[in-house]
Motif scaffolding. Structure first.
Motif, PDB file in Angstrom:
ATOM      1  N   PRO A  11     -37.261  85.996  92.498  1.00 28.94           N
ATOM      2  CA  PRO A  11     -36.487  85.673  93.703  1.00 28.94           C
ATOM      3  C   PRO A  11     -35.109  85.135  93.359  1.00 28.94           C
ATOM      4  O   PRO A  11     -34.921  84.519  92.310  1.00 28.94           O
ATOM      5  CB  PRO A  11     -37.334  84.608  94.395  1.00 28.94           C
ATOM      6  N   PRO A  12     -34.160  85.340  94.231  1.00 29.51           N
ATOM      7  CA  PRO A  12     -32.828  84.762  94.026  1.00 29.51           C
ATOM      8  C   PRO A  12     -32.875  83.241  94.187  1.00 29.51           C
ATOM      9  O   PRO A  12     -33.809  82.702  94.788  1.00 29.51           O
ATOM     10  CB  PRO A  12     -31.981  85.415  95.118  1.00 29.51           C
ATOM     11  N   VAL A  13     -31.888  82.578  93.662  1.00 26.87           N
ATOM     12  CA  VAL A  13     -31.788  81.132  93.841  1.00 26.87           C
ATOM     13  C   VAL A  13     -31.758  80.842  95.342  1.00 26.87           C
ATOM     14  O   VAL A  13     -31.016  81.470  96.091  1.00 26.87           O
ATOM     15  CB  VAL A  13     -30.513  80.587  93.153  1.00 26.87           C
ATOM     16  N   GLY A  14     -32.598  79.933  95.778  1.00 26.50           N
ATOM     17  CA  GLY A  14     -32.675  79.606  97.206  1.00 26.50           C
ATOM     18  C   GLY A  14     -33.648  80.477  97.969  1.00 26.50           C
ATOM     19  O   GLY A  14     -33.878  80.261  99.143  1.00 26.50           O
ATOM     20  N   GLU A  27     -44.278  90.364 103.722  1.00 30.60           N
ATOM     21  CA  GLU A  27     -43.730  89.392 104.663  1.00 30.60           C
ATOM     22  C   GLU A  27     -42.817  88.422 103.921  1.00 30.60           C
ATOM     23  O   GLU A  27     -42.924  88.251 102.706  1.00 30.60           O
ATOM     24  CB  GLU A  27     -44.852  88.584 105.310  1.00 30.60           C
ATOM     25  N   LEU A  28     -41.961  87.758 104.673  1.00 32.19           N
ATOM     26  CA  LEU A  28     -41.115  86.704 104.127  1.00 32.19           C
ATOM     27  C   LEU A  28     -41.492  85.405 104.837  1.00 32.19           C
ATOM     28  O   LEU A  28     -41.365  85.293 106.058  1.00 32.19           O
ATOM     29  CB  LEU A  28     -39.642  87.023 104.365  1.00 32.19           C
ATOM     30  N   ILE A  29     -41.994  84.441 104.065  1.00 30.88           N
ATOM     31  CA  ILE A  29     -42.388  83.145 104.607  1.00 30.88           C
ATOM     32  C   ILE A  29     -41.681  82.066 103.784  1.00 30.88           C
ATOM     33  O   ILE A  29     -41.891  81.969 102.576  1.00 30.88           O
ATOM     34  CB  ILE A  29     -43.917  82.923 104.531  1.00 30.88           C
ATOM     35  N   ALA A  30     -40.834  81.293 104.435  1.00 37.50           N
ATOM     36  CA  ALA A  30     -40.090  80.204 103.795  1.00 37.50           C
ATOM     37  C   ALA A  30     -39.311  80.700 102.572  1.00 37.50           C
ATOM     38  O   ALA A  30     -39.243  80.028 101.553  1.00 37.50           O
ATOM     39  CB  ALA A  30     -41.027  79.063 103.415  1.00 37.50           C
ATOM     40  N   GLY A  31     -38.747  81.895 102.680  1.00 42.37           N
ATOM     41  CA  GLY A  31     -37.925  82.444 101.609  1.00 42.37           C
ATOM     42  C   GLY A  31     -38.694  83.105 100.486  1.00 42.37           C
ATOM     43  O   GLY A  31     -38.088  83.613  99.538  1.00 42.37           O
ATOM     44  N   SER A  32     -40.018  83.117 100.577  1.00 44.75           N
ATOM     45  CA  SER A  32     -40.847  83.735  99.536  1.00 44.75           C
ATOM     46  C   SER A  32     -41.512  85.004 100.050  1.00 44.75           C
ATOM     47  O   SER A  32     -41.919  85.068 101.217  1.00 44.75           O
ATOM     48  CB  SER A  32     -41.948  82.762  99.084  1.00 44.75           C
ATOM     49  N   LEU A  33     -41.631  85.969  99.168  1.00 43.37           N
ATOM     50  CA  LEU A  33     -42.316  87.213  99.531  1.00 43.37           C
ATOM     51  C   LEU A  33     -43.816  86.974  99.528  1.00 43.37           C
ATOM     52  O   LEU A  33     -44.354  86.328  98.620  1.00 43.37           O
ATOM     53  CB  LEU A  33     -41.972  88.322  98.534  1.00 43.37           C
ATOM     54  N   VAL A  34     -44.481  87.505 100.527  1.00 45.24           N
ATOM     55  CA  VAL A  34     -45.932  87.403 100.632  1.00 45.24           C
ATOM     56  C   VAL A  34     -46.471  88.821 100.729  1.00 45.24           C
ATOM     57  O   VAL A  34     -46.055  89.591 101.602  1.00 45.24           O
ATOM     58  CB  VAL A  34     -46.354  86.580 101.869  1.00 45.24           C
TER      59      VAL A  34
END
Length: 183
Positions: free
Chosen positions: A9-12, A30-37
């Protein structure tokens, strides 16, 4: 073994618009709180239950459509894919968009699996509420039978309030009249 660049993931963290730019990302990412799920394959029970609820939601009044397999942008860092959504049919983002915006969603439905249980019970509902989606249903497998937990957004708290638990028959008047025997 080589991994795609997007696995780091990118920074942030990732942003909602990044989800469409990830080559070869698995379906239903999915994207949850900036993380891929990445979601697990669906079970027969989930597919059948989703189809049953989808059919019941076809009672939506004119101007609303039932969608599945589409993400919803809640904010810059959250873009989940509910199992079902009732969406304003007049909203138009163009034929090539892979998402809708939260302000066009009346109801989200999550059909809970063993793999998605924590996300569907604890992670996603507060995010849906914060985005202003007025109605949320969670469908659980209880002894092989679907049980629907219905919630409505309380505007004073911006949180969901339970409006009913339906074991043998789902009958609601809000967000529009729906009646089905999920068992």
């Amino acid at each position: 073994m080589s991994y795609p660049d997007w696995i780091r993931p990118p920074v942030g963290g990732y942003r909602a618009e990044d989800l469409d730019r990830l080559p070869d990302a698995p379906p239903h990412t999915e994207l949850i709180a900036g993380s891929l799920v990445f979601t697990a394959p669906r079970t027969r029970w989930e597919i059948r239950t989703t189809g049953l609820v989808h059919g019941a939601l076809e009672a939506a009044p004119a101007g609303w459509e039932v969608w599945r397999s589409m993400t919803v942008v809640l904010d810059a860092r959250n873009r989940p894919e509910p199992d079902l959504m009732v969406v304003d049919a007049r909203a138009d983002w163009g034929p090539h968009h892979t998402y809708c915006r939260a302000d066009s969603v009346l109801l989200v439905v999550e059909v809970v699996s063993e793999e998605s249980q924590i996300r569907d019970r604890r992670t996603k509902p507060p995010r849906y509420a914060a985005a202003g989606i007025r109605h949320f249903w969670r469908v659980e497998n209880v002894d092989g039978r679907p049980v629907v937990y219905a919630y409505e957004l309380d505007p004073a708290t911006d949180r969901y309030t339970p409006t009913g638990i339906f074991h043998d028959r789902l009958k609601v008047d809000h967000p529009f009249p729906v009646e089905v025997e999920p068992a």
